[in-house]
Design a protein around this motif. Structure first.
Motif, PDB file in Angstrom:
ATOM      1  N   ALA A  39       0.829  -1.213   0.000  1.00  0.00           N
ATOM      2  CA  ALA A  39       0.000   0.000   0.000  1.00  0.00           C
ATOM      3  C   ALA A  39       0.861   1.260   0.000  1.00  0.00           C
ATOM      4  CB  ALA A  39      -0.934  -0.001   1.200  1.00  0.00           C
ATOM      5  N   ARG A  40       2.014   1.201   0.668  1.00  0.00           N
ATOM      6  CA  ARG A  40       2.921   2.353   0.659  1.00  0.00           C
ATOM      7  C   ARG A  40       3.606   2.512  -0.681  1.00  0.00           C
ATOM      8  NH1 ARG A  40       4.452   0.256   5.726  1.00  0.00           N
ATOM      9  NH2 ARG A  40       6.303  -0.637   4.777  1.00  0.00           N
ATOM     10  N   LYS A  41       3.865   1.404  -1.352  1.00  0.00           N
ATOM     11  CA  LYS A  41       4.647   1.420  -2.587  1.00  0.00           C
ATOM     12  C   LYS A  41       3.793   1.640  -3.836  1.00  0.00           C
ATOM     13  CE  LYS A  41       8.476  -1.276  -4.419  1.00  0.00           C
ATOM     14  NZ  LYS A  41       9.231  -2.517  -4.302  1.00  0.00           N
ATOM     15  N   TYR A  42       2.561   1.121  -3.847  1.00  0.00           N
ATOM     16  CA  TYR A  42       1.722   1.140  -5.044  1.00  0.00           C
ATOM     17  C   TYR A  42       0.381   1.804  -4.782  1.00  0.00           C
ATOM     18  CZ  TYR A  42       4.997  -2.367  -6.769  1.00  0.00           C
ATOM     19  OH  TYR A  42       6.125  -3.021  -7.168  1.00  0.00           O
ATOM     20  N   ASP A  43      -0.176   2.397  -5.813  1.00  0.00           N
ATOM     21  CA  ASP A  43      -1.542   2.930  -5.783  1.00  0.00           C
ATOM     22  C   ASP A  43      -2.485   1.741  -5.982  1.00  0.00           C
ATOM     23  OD1 ASP A  43      -4.030   4.014  -6.371  1.00  0.00           O
ATOM     24  OD2 ASP A  43      -3.182   5.704  -7.481  1.00  0.00           O
ATOM     25  N   GLU A  44      -3.223   1.396  -4.946  1.00  0.00           N
ATOM     26  CA  GLU A  44      -4.058   0.192  -4.965  1.00  0.00           C
ATOM     27  C   GLU A  44      -5.126   0.240  -6.071  1.00  0.00           C
ATOM     28  OE1 GLU A  44      -4.013  -2.606  -2.811  1.00  0.00           O
ATOM     29  OE2 GLU A  44      -2.110  -1.872  -2.014  1.00  0.00           O
ATOM     30  N   LYS A  45      -5.734   1.394  -6.285  1.00  0.00           N
ATOM     31  CA  LYS A  45      -6.789   1.500  -7.298  1.00  0.00           C
ATOM     32  C   LYS A  45      -6.229   1.298  -8.713  1.00  0.00           C
ATOM     33  CE  LYS A  45     -10.300   2.035  -4.753  1.00  0.00           C
ATOM     34  NZ  LYS A  45     -11.238   0.923  -4.660  1.00  0.00           N
ATOM     35  N   LYS A  46      -5.086   1.897  -8.977  1.00  0.00           N
ATOM     36  CA  LYS A  46      -4.455   1.695 -10.290  1.00  0.00           C
ATOM     37  C   LYS A  46      -4.054   0.237 -10.461  1.00  0.00           C
ATOM     38  CE  LYS A  46      -2.552   6.306 -11.056  1.00  0.00           C
ATOM     39  NZ  LYS A  46      -1.305   7.075 -11.196  1.00  0.00           N
ATOM     40  N   MET A  47      -3.555  -0.360  -9.380  1.00  0.00           N
ATOM     41  CA  MET A  47      -3.148  -1.756  -9.430  1.00  0.00           C
ATOM     42  C   MET A  47      -4.356  -2.653  -9.740  1.00  0.00           C
ATOM     43  SD  MET A  47      -0.432  -3.177  -6.727  1.00  0.00           S
ATOM     44  CE  MET A  47      -1.247  -4.467  -5.873  1.00  0.00           C
ATOM     45  N   GLU A  48      -5.498  -2.356  -9.141  1.00  0.00           N
ATOM     46  CA  GLU A  48      -6.709  -3.128  -9.419  1.00  0.00           C
ATOM     47  C   GLU A  48      -7.113  -2.998 -10.882  1.00  0.00           C
ATOM     48  OE1 GLU A  48     -10.212  -2.848  -6.981  1.00  0.00           O
ATOM     49  OE2 GLU A  48      -8.983  -2.599  -5.177  1.00  0.00           O
ATOM     50  N   LYS A  49      -7.047  -1.792 -11.426  1.00  0.00           N
ATOM     51  CA  LYS A  49      -7.429  -1.574 -12.834  1.00  0.00           C
ATOM     52  C   LYS A  49      -6.511  -2.341 -13.779  1.00  0.00           C
ATOM     53  CE  LYS A  49     -10.626   1.628 -12.176  1.00  0.00           C
ATOM     54  NZ  LYS A  49     -12.007   1.283 -12.223  1.00  0.00           N
ATOM     55  N   VAL A  50      -5.195  -2.230 -13.552  1.00  0.00           N
ATOM     56  CA  VAL A  50      -4.229  -2.929 -14.413  1.00  0.00           C
ATOM     57  C   VAL A  50      -4.414  -4.437 -14.291  1.00  0.00           C
ATOM     58  CG1 VAL A  50      -1.769  -3.383 -14.750  1.00  0.00           C
ATOM     59  CG2 VAL A  50      -2.560  -1.040 -14.425  1.00  0.00           C
ATOM     60  N   SER A  51      -4.616  -4.919 -13.068  1.00  0.00           N
ATOM     61  CA  SER A  51      -4.824  -6.355 -12.856  1.00  0.00           C
ATOM     62  C   SER A  51      -6.102  -6.822 -13.538  1.00  0.00           C
ATOM     63  CB  SER A  51      -4.896  -6.662 -11.359  1.00  0.00           C
ATOM     64  OG  SER A  51      -3.694  -6.334 -10.721  1.00  0.00           O
ATOM     65  N   GLY A  52      -7.166  -6.001 -13.466  1.00  0.00           N
ATOM     66  CA  GLY A  52      -8.427  -6.354 -14.103  1.00  0.00           C
ATOM     67  C   GLY A  52      -8.305  -6.466 -15.606  1.00  0.00           C
ATOM     68  N   ILE A  53      -7.611  -5.508 -16.207  1.00  0.00           N
ATOM     69  CA  ILE A  53      -7.408  -5.548 -17.667  1.00  0.00           C
ATOM     70  C   ILE A  53      -6.605  -6.787 -18.051  1.00  0.00           C
ATOM     71  CG2 ILE A  53      -6.245  -4.393 -19.593  1.00  0.00           C
ATOM     72  CD1 ILE A  53      -7.007  -1.716 -18.152  1.00  0.00           C
ATOM     73  N   CYS A  54      -5.556  -7.065 -17.306  1.00  0.00           N
ATOM     74  CA  CYS A  54      -4.739  -8.258 -17.609  1.00  0.00           C
ATOM     75  C   CYS A  54      -5.540  -9.543 -17.437  1.00  0.00           C
ATOM     76  CB  CYS A  54      -3.490  -8.274 -16.735  1.00  0.00           C
ATOM     77  SG  CYS A  54      -2.300  -7.006 -17.211  1.00  0.00           S
ATOM     78  N   MET A  55      -6.372  -9.613 -16.401  1.00  0.00           N
ATOM     79  CA  MET A  55      -7.198 -10.809 -16.210  1.00  0.00           C
ATOM     80  C   MET A  55      -8.191 -10.979 -17.361  1.00  0.00           C
ATOM     81  SD  MET A  55      -6.236 -12.561 -13.661  1.00  0.00           S
ATOM     82  CE  MET A  55      -7.612 -13.668 -13.450  1.00  0.00           C
ATOM     83  N   LEU A  56      -8.789  -9.874 -17.814  1.00  0.00           N
ATOM     84  CA  LEU A  56      -9.692  -9.962 -18.962  1.00  0.00           C
ATOM     85  C   LEU A  56      -8.956 -10.458 -20.202  1.00  0.00           C
ATOM     86  CD1 LEU A  56     -11.960  -6.799 -18.692  1.00  0.00           C
ATOM     87  CD2 LEU A  56     -12.664  -9.185 -18.591  1.00  0.00           C
ATOM     88  N   LEU A  57      -7.761  -9.930 -20.452  1.00  0.00           N
ATOM     89  CA  LEU A  57      -6.980 -10.366 -21.612  1.00  0.00           C
ATOM     90  C   LEU A  57      -6.602 -11.838 -21.503  1.00  0.00           C
ATOM     91  CD1 LEU A  57      -4.681  -7.255 -22.144  1.00  0.00           C
ATOM     92  CD2 LEU A  57      -6.664  -7.961 -23.511  1.00  0.00           C
ATOM     93  N   ILE A  58      -6.243 -12.287 -20.305  1.00  0.00           N
ATOM     94  CA  ILE A  58      -5.912 -13.705 -20.098  1.00  0.00           C
ATOM     95  C   ILE A  58      -7.156 -14.561 -20.332  1.00  0.00           C
ATOM     96  CG2 ILE A  58      -5.292 -15.412 -18.334  1.00  0.00           C
ATOM     97  CD1 ILE A  58      -3.309 -13.260 -17.250  1.00  0.00           C
ATOM     98  N   GLY A  59      -8.308 -14.090 -19.856  1.00  0.00           N
ATOM     99  CA  GLY A  59      -9.558 -14.823 -20.075  1.00  0.00           C
ATOM    100  C   GLY A  59      -9.902 -14.939 -21.551  1.00  0.00           C
ATOM    101  N   ILE A  60      -9.736 -13.850 -22.281  1.00  0.00           N
ATOM    102  CA  ILE A  60     -10.009 -13.862 -23.724  1.00  0.00           C
ATOM    103  C   ILE A  60      -9.050 -14.808 -24.438  1.00  0.00           C
ATOM    104  CG2 ILE A  60      -9.901 -12.461 -25.826  1.00  0.00           C
ATOM    105  CD1 ILE A  60     -10.929 -10.105 -24.035  1.00  0.00           C
TER     106      ILE A  60
END
Length: 98
Positions: A39-60
């Motif tokens: 939490a100190r090192k990364y912006d949690e909301k941005k991390m969630e967005k990037v992770s979500g996009i990557c998960m969608l791409l992996i799913g596709i």
């Protein structure tokens, strides 16, 4: 047949988790490790967005892979997964840092 079924399940799970992360309802999937340090090192909301996009791409990619049978298509699938993960790590290190 079993391989295809597992691919379908994996694709659907990745898509659902990706959508949850993108909409802000997937914080439970971001748990683990040293949460305070992260939490100190990364912006949690941005991390969630990037992770979500990557998960969608992996799913596709996994969904498309379920319909292919050639060795070439399987190799392309693995390469695509590595590219997605490499871009994910790059974005974590650059865009998601505080």
């Amino acid at each position: 047949m079993m391989d295809e079924t597992f691919s379908y399940i994996l694709a659907i799970a990745a898509a659902v988790i990706g959508i949850m992360l993108l909409t802000g309802h997937g914080a439970m999937f971001m748990k683990g490790g040293n949460t305070q340090a992260r939490a100190r090192k990364y912006d949690e909301k941005k991390m969630e967005k990037v992770s979500g996009i990557c998960m969608l791409l992996i799913g596709i990619a996994t969904g498309i892979d379920a319909f292919t049978t050639s060795v070439t298509a399987k190799i392309v699938y693995v390469v695509v997964l590595f590219v997605i993960l490499a871009v994910f790590l790059f974005l974590l290190k650059t865009k998601c840092r505080r």
